[in-house]
Design an enzyme around this catalytic site. Structure first.
Site, PDB file in Angstrom:
ATOM      1  CB  VAL A 490     -26.717   6.699  46.980  1.00 58.28           C
ATOM      2  CG1 VAL A 490     -27.158   8.148  46.378  1.00 58.28           C
ATOM      3  CG2 VAL A 490     -25.848   6.193  45.436  1.00 58.28           C
ATOM      4  N   GLY A 491     -23.699   5.293  48.368  1.00 62.02           N
ATOM      5  CA  GLY A 491     -23.078   3.926  49.124  1.00 62.02           C
ATOM      6  C   GLY A 491     -21.588   4.237  48.039  1.00 62.02           C
ATOM      7  CE  LYS A 492     -17.393   6.400  50.783  1.00 63.31           C
ATOM      8  NZ  LYS A 492     -16.960   7.598  51.278  1.00 63.31           N
ATOM      9  CB  SER A 496     -16.765   1.688  43.106  1.00 64.07           C
ATOM     10  OG  SER A 496     -18.031   0.004  43.594  1.00 64.07           O
ATOM     11  CB  CYS A 497     -17.163   6.260  45.123  1.00 62.91           C
ATOM     12  SG  CYS A 497     -17.901   6.321  47.059  1.00 62.91           S
ATOM     13  CB  VAL A 498     -22.849   3.806  44.186  1.00 60.10           C
ATOM     14  CG1 VAL A 498     -24.396   4.370  43.835  1.00 60.10           C
ATOM     15  CG2 VAL A 498     -22.082   2.831  43.844  1.00 60.10           C
ATOM     16  CE  LYS A 512     -20.272  -0.675  41.245  1.00 58.18           C
ATOM     17  NZ  LYS A 512     -21.165  -2.030  41.163  1.00 58.18           N
ATOM     18  CG  ASP A 613     -20.439  -9.719  45.254  1.00 54.17           C
ATOM     19  OD1 ASP A 613     -20.563 -10.433  46.341  1.00 54.17           O
ATOM     20  OD2 ASP A 613     -19.248  -9.235  45.333  1.00 54.17           O
TER      21      ASP A 613
HETATM   22  N1  LIG Z   1     -28.217   1.502  41.198  1.00 58.12           N
HETATM   23  C1  LIG Z   1     -27.895   2.706  41.660  1.00 58.12           C
HETATM   24  N2  LIG Z   1     -29.168   2.690  42.092  1.00 58.12           N
HETATM   25  C2  LIG Z   1     -28.776   3.449  43.979  1.00 58.12           C
HETATM   26  N3  LIG Z   1     -27.751   3.019  44.997  1.00 58.12           N
HETATM   27  C3  LIG Z   1     -27.149   2.250  44.290  1.00 58.12           C
HETATM   28  C4  LIG Z   1     -26.664   1.771  43.079  1.00 58.12           C
HETATM   29  N4  LIG Z   1     -25.906   1.130  42.341  1.00 58.12           N
HETATM   30  C5  LIG Z   1     -24.910   0.756  43.656  1.00 58.12           C
HETATM   31  N5  LIG Z   1     -25.731   1.545  45.105  1.00 58.12           N
HETATM   32  C6  LIG Z   1     -25.489   1.318  46.441  1.00 58.12           C
HETATM   33  O1  LIG Z   1     -24.548   1.707  46.493  1.00 58.12           O
HETATM   34  C7  LIG Z   1     -23.897   0.831  47.441  1.00 58.12           C
HETATM   35  C8  LIG Z   1     -22.779   0.118  46.940  1.00 58.12           C
HETATM   36  O2  LIG Z   1     -22.756  -0.407  45.518  1.00 58.12           O
HETATM   37  P1  LIG Z   1     -21.335  -1.066  44.612  1.00 58.12           P
HETATM   38  O3  LIG Z   1     -22.263  -1.777  44.020  1.00 58.12           O
HETATM   39  O4  LIG Z   1     -20.316  -0.305  44.469  1.00 58.12           O
HETATM   40  O5  LIG Z   1     -20.739  -1.559  46.147  1.00 58.12           O
HETATM   41  P2  LIG Z   1     -21.128  -3.255  46.938  1.00 58.12           P
HETATM   42  O6  LIG Z   1     -21.767  -4.378  45.805  1.00 58.12           O
HETATM   43  O7  LIG Z   1     -21.740  -2.653  48.380  1.00 58.12           O
HETATM   44  O8  LIG Z   1     -19.734  -3.913  48.113  1.00 58.12           O
HETATM   45  P3  LIG Z   1     -18.894  -4.615  47.050  1.00 58.12           P
HETATM   46  O9  LIG Z   1     -17.828  -3.904  45.570  1.00 58.12           O
HETATM   47  O10 LIG Z   1     -18.192  -4.950  48.704  1.00 58.12           O
HETATM   48  O11 LIG Z   1     -19.135  -5.801  46.922  1.00 58.12           O
HETATM   49  C9  LIG Z   1     -24.888  -0.109  47.314  1.00 58.12           C
HETATM   50  O12 LIG Z   1     -24.502  -0.952  48.606  1.00 58.12           O
HETATM   51  C10 LIG Z   1     -26.419   0.768  47.044  1.00 58.12           C
HETATM   52  O13 LIG Z   1     -26.748   1.103  48.392  1.00 58.12           O
END
Ligand SMILES: Nc1ncnc2c1ncn2[C@@H]1O[C@H](COP(=O)(O)OP(=O)(O)OP(=O)(O)O)[C@@H](O)[C@H]1O
Length: 866
Positions: A490-492, A496-498, A512, A613
């Site tokens: 759903v996101g990266k 990490s990969c989410v 995550k 952040d």
């Molecule tokens: N609990 C969650 N539920 C749904 N989507 C999520 C959740 N956590 C993260 N995501 C999705 O995954 C994406 C990546 O999240 P992550 O926290 O790994 O990185 P980020 O904050 O976007 O980037 P960085 O790690 O570079 O600061 C998010 O932008 C969001 O779209």
């Protein structure tokens, strides 16, 4: 928690509420407290037989249909009549735990009785977390009582207790006393207490809530925070999270035992009670006497409770020994013919009185003065009024007594005023000057990841932590995320990969998974920081960590799944419709909610947590469109005093990074305020923090001159029409401008920012005064999110693993709500009202001078998301 009664408590993050059946005999429920979902959801016209409350919700047994009806918020129980509901099922009683409700079914007689249910069996239907099932027990059940995640029943025949549900967190099933008979039982969070059958009516408790006894008695603080159960006979008992309270048979006073978190107020002395109800950390009782007013003690109870409640439940069975029917002159409140309320008999007659008649099923005992041995004024006046010249004597008596009584009352009022003012000043001082105790500071220096040294610091935070952050196996999570396939992503993020996953119990989660970069140490640090911080922090607008997995080099964090992704996606994603759907009210609500999450990090954790952040991709949006601040990978524990900055190498995301921190490595909570200001500008304008399509790539460089020139129209997102209340947006623009001031000390603190935003939101929503949020804070900001199922100490194995990752309790959370705290700083002027001009010029000048790319020589690890 506990059994159904005429009063019940709901507790938890949404706020505490006391509900009671009205004292006028209407059997309607009335509630008081701070959970708006319960207050506004209280049915106005439904009559209830009794009430029971859980975490964030309240349920009553409907008088007409004998079915449960719930209101408030629960992620696990359907509000209204819980579903699935067997057609025509009727219940004798209901009782609610943290996230579940159980109902004892009325016995089915005649043709309808199913062949596998004998007449000596009982049916119990439960709804909620891990409980939605129909249970059949081969015994008749006299009463039910629900604990946090388990239930107990008292068998009618042999008066024994049996329990079912989650055993790991409480051990109430394995510890049930054998061959012991009970009159009454009350389940609490992780224990059960029962009043023994027989004359002595003593209480006996078992379960895990009191397991800290050894550690506490071994501490040298001498704090009396663990009380042992009383030895005297009790009339009633109720269970809180880690404690229990009862009503003493002798004088009807309340007595509490078990484990009390710091700052709990004790049970009032010298006052009698009819009935008690327990929440997680507090208890309320209905005063004996005619007022029928409830009184509460403990921690976190509703501030004032003006409602009078019914003295008890209406029953149509005879009153048991030790109780009597409320007589007609007491305005017996039961409207159903043939039913009545049973209240406990009065205790022994006071001195100077003797018992004229005993307590019977129909009436209380009668005590009269023994006029031959009078020495008190009451006795004298009573006896003298009976004599022929009583009138004269009484007049003389009062002429002597009145001045003394007046002086005494005056002195008492004076004392109360002095104590209240001192207490108020002290609380205010403590709130403004967050100082961690020596213990906190000392332990904060310890590694957060070494094993506990065996000492358990008995505070609320520690207790809560014990029941969070479940340990998952890799296999479990791999299965949940369907083998971590591409489709589940759903996101990266940078590290990490989410993935979206569904756990075995059906809970949707976000997983995550750390990307194994070459910088293993960094990965590990961020993983551990996030794990450590999140398992300690607890706020409606911070993303909840449910658990983690660290197995063979794989590291995963398990979060609640945020159905609507990130704010960044909404504002800047490919789907333009998403941006348009985010109207001004939604945008400002998200801003308020995010502000509250950050305010909590800065203001209520001690030492404060600096997120480092804050950005739109770290503001996630849940199913109900509530915002949550996420991603604690970079968070740091800040200095207690925001004037003494941390010298830290800058980390964060370009565009959001505080120039002072970036340039001078000067980190305070005001660095988050800067990033939040950037976020506000992003929300207002709909443009990215860094966007090279603009001449001024940096949003601050672009927005501040526009604001200064008064060109708000050029700033506001062209995708949305201007609201009628443009002034509200101007307020926010002004707040944003202050947040991005060059010098941290010139920026407002997060609590001021939140207050200003709440007012702007109120104005935007058409509240003319706009001095208060349009709805109570909890409504504007509340989410039905629950601190789910308190990921308890799962199996024994995982329990031990949990402790391994628990640090010392160096973050403490004062039990004040944001609004209370902000009210306490009433002298702080609204940031919007400040004189803007001169300082803005200064900001602009410094902006021009200061904003620029980081010098290559600086060893920064900046990462960005554009
Ligand atoms: N609990 C969650 N539920 C749904 N989507 C999520 C959740 N956590 C993260 N995501 C999705 O995954 C994406 C990546 O999240 P992550 O926290 O790994 O990185 P980020 O904050 O976007 O980037 P960085 O790690 O570079 O600061 C998010 O932008 C969001 O779209």
């Amino acid at each position: 928690l506990g059994s159904m009664s005429s009063i019940a408590i709901s507790y938890g993050e949404g706020g505490s509420v006391l509900c009671g059946l009205k004292s006028d005999g209407s059997h309607l429920a009335v509630c008081y407290g701070s959970n708006s979902a319960i207050l506004y959801g209280t049915p106005a016209h439904f009559q209830f037989i009794g009430l029971t409350g859980g975490d964030g919700f309240m349920c009553g047994l409907l008088m007409q249909s004998y079915q449960p009806y719930c209101w408030g918020n629960s992620a696990f129980i359907q509000m209204g009549v819980p579903q699935p509901m067997i057609k025509g099922a009727e219940y004798l009683e209901v009782s609610a735990g943290d996230y579940h409700l159980c109902g004892l079914r009325k016995p089915i007689v005649g043709r309808r009785q199913s062949s596998n249910v004998s007449s000596s069996s009982s049916l119990v239907d439960c709804w909620g977390y891990n409980m939605t099932r129909n249970f059949v027990f081969d015994k008749q059940i006299h009463s039910l009582s629900a604990g946090a995640e388990f239930n107990c029943g008292l068998s009618s025949k042999d008066k024994s207790v049996f329990c079912w549900g989650d055993e790991n967190s409480s051990q109430v099933i394995s510890l049930i006393p054998k061959e012991t008979k009970f009159q009454k039982i009350a389940a609490g969070g992780y224990h059960v207490c029962g009043i023994l059958d027989g004359l002595n009516s003593r209480v006996l408790c078992w379960g895990k809530s009191f397991e800290f006894e050894e550690e506490i008695s071994g501490t040298s603080t001498g704090e009396q925070i663990l009380n042992l159960p009383p030895k005297e006979p009790l009339l009633a008992v109720v269970g809180g999270k880690f404690y229990a309270c009862g009503i003493k048979r002798y004088d009807h006073s309340a007595v509490c035992w078990g484990f009390f978190v710091n700052r709990s107020t004790p049970a009032p002395k010298g006052i009698g009670f009819y009935d008690l109800a327990a929440g997680n950390y507090f208890t309320c009782g209905v005063l004996s006497g005619t007022s029928m007013s409830p009184v509460c003690w403990g921690l976190g109870f509703p501030a004032s409770i003006p409602l009078a409640v019914s003295r008890g439940l209406c029953v149509n069975t005879p009153c048991p020994p030790g109780t009597h029917e409320l007589s007609n002159q007491d305005n017996s409140p039961c409207k159903v013919p043939g039913s009545h309320i049973c209240v406990p008999c009065s205790p022994n007659c006071p001195t100077e009185m003797y018992q004229k008649s005993e307590c019977t099923e129909r009436s209380d005992q009668v005590c009269v003065y023994n006029c031959s041995s009078c020495f008190s004024s009451e006795c004298s006046s009573n006896c003298s009024s009976a004599s022929t010249n009583g009138g004269k004597a009484r007049g003389k008596f009062w002429s002597l007594q009145l001045p003394i009584a007046t002086a005494e009352i005056g002195f008492a009022l004076f004392l109360v005023a002095v104590v209240s003012i001192t207490a108020a000043l002290y609380i205010r001082y403590r709130l403004r000057h967050c100082r961690c105790s020596e213990n906190d500071t000392r332990s904060s220096k310890d590694s957060a990841f070494t094993k506990d040294n065996g000492k358990i610091r008995p505070d609320l935070d520690e207790l809560q932590k014990r029941r969070r952050a479940r340990v998952f196996t890799y296999e479990e999570l791999e299965m949940a995320a369907d083998g971590f396939k591409e489709e589940s992503i759903v996101g990266k993020g940078s590290f990490s990969c989410v993935y979206k996953g569904i756990l075995r119990d059906g809970t949707t989660v976000a997983l995550k998974k750390a990307i194994m970069s070459s910088d293993k140490q960094k990965n590990s640090n961020e993983f551990r920081t996030e794990l450590d911080l999140l398992s300690r922090l607890n706020h409606a607008h911070l993303l909840s960590l449910l658990g983690y997995c660290e197995e063979g080099g794989e590291r995963l964090l398990v979060y609640e799944f945020m159905a609507h992704g990130s704010l960044h996606n909404h504002l800047h994603g490919k789907n333009k419709a998403l941006k348009e759907q985010l109207d001004w009210v939604k945008r400002v609500t998200i801003a308020v909610q995010a502000a509250r999450g950050i305010e909590y990090l800065h203001g209520y954790a001690c030492p404060p947590v600096i997120h480092r952040d804050i950005k739109s991709s770290n503001i996630l949006i849940d199913e109900e469109h509530n915002a949550r601040v996420a991603d604690f990978g970079l968070s740091l524990l800040g200095p207690v005093d925001s004037g003494s900055p941390l010298a830290e190498l800058p980390a964060g995301t370009l565009g959001y990074l505080d120039p002072e921190y970036y340039r001078l490595h000067y980190l305070t909570t005001k660095s988050d305020v800067y990033s939040f200001g950037v976020l506000l500008l992003e929300i207002l304008s709909g443009r990215k923090a860094i966007d090279m399509h603009y001449e001024e790539g940096n949003i601050v460089e672009w927005a501040v001159p526009l604001i200064k020139a008064g060109d708000i129209n050029a700033l506001l997102d062209p995708v949305l029409k201007h609201p009628s209340e443009i002034e509200a947006l101007k307020r926010i623009v002004s707040v944003a401008c202050k947040c991005v001031r060059m010098r941290g000390k010139d920026r407002p603190s997060m609590d001021k920012v939140t207050t200003a935003l709440e007012r702007a939101l109120a104005q935007l929503m058409g509240n003319p005064s706009s001095e208060q949020p349009i709805l109570p804070t909890e409504v504007v900001l509340g989410s039905s999110r629950m601190h789910k199922k308190s990921w308890r100490i799962g199996s024994k194995r995982s329990g031990s693993e949990n402790t391994e990752f628990r640090g010392g309790s160096w973050i403490t959370f004062p039990s004040v709500t944001s609004s209370q705290r902000r009210k306490s700083s009433a002298s702080e002027e609204d940031v919007v009202e400040e004189d803007e001009g001169r300082k803005q010029q200064e900001v602009l000048r410094s902006l021009e001078e200061e904003i620029g790319p980081a010098s290559p020589g600086q060893s920064l690890f900046l990462h960005h998301n554009f």
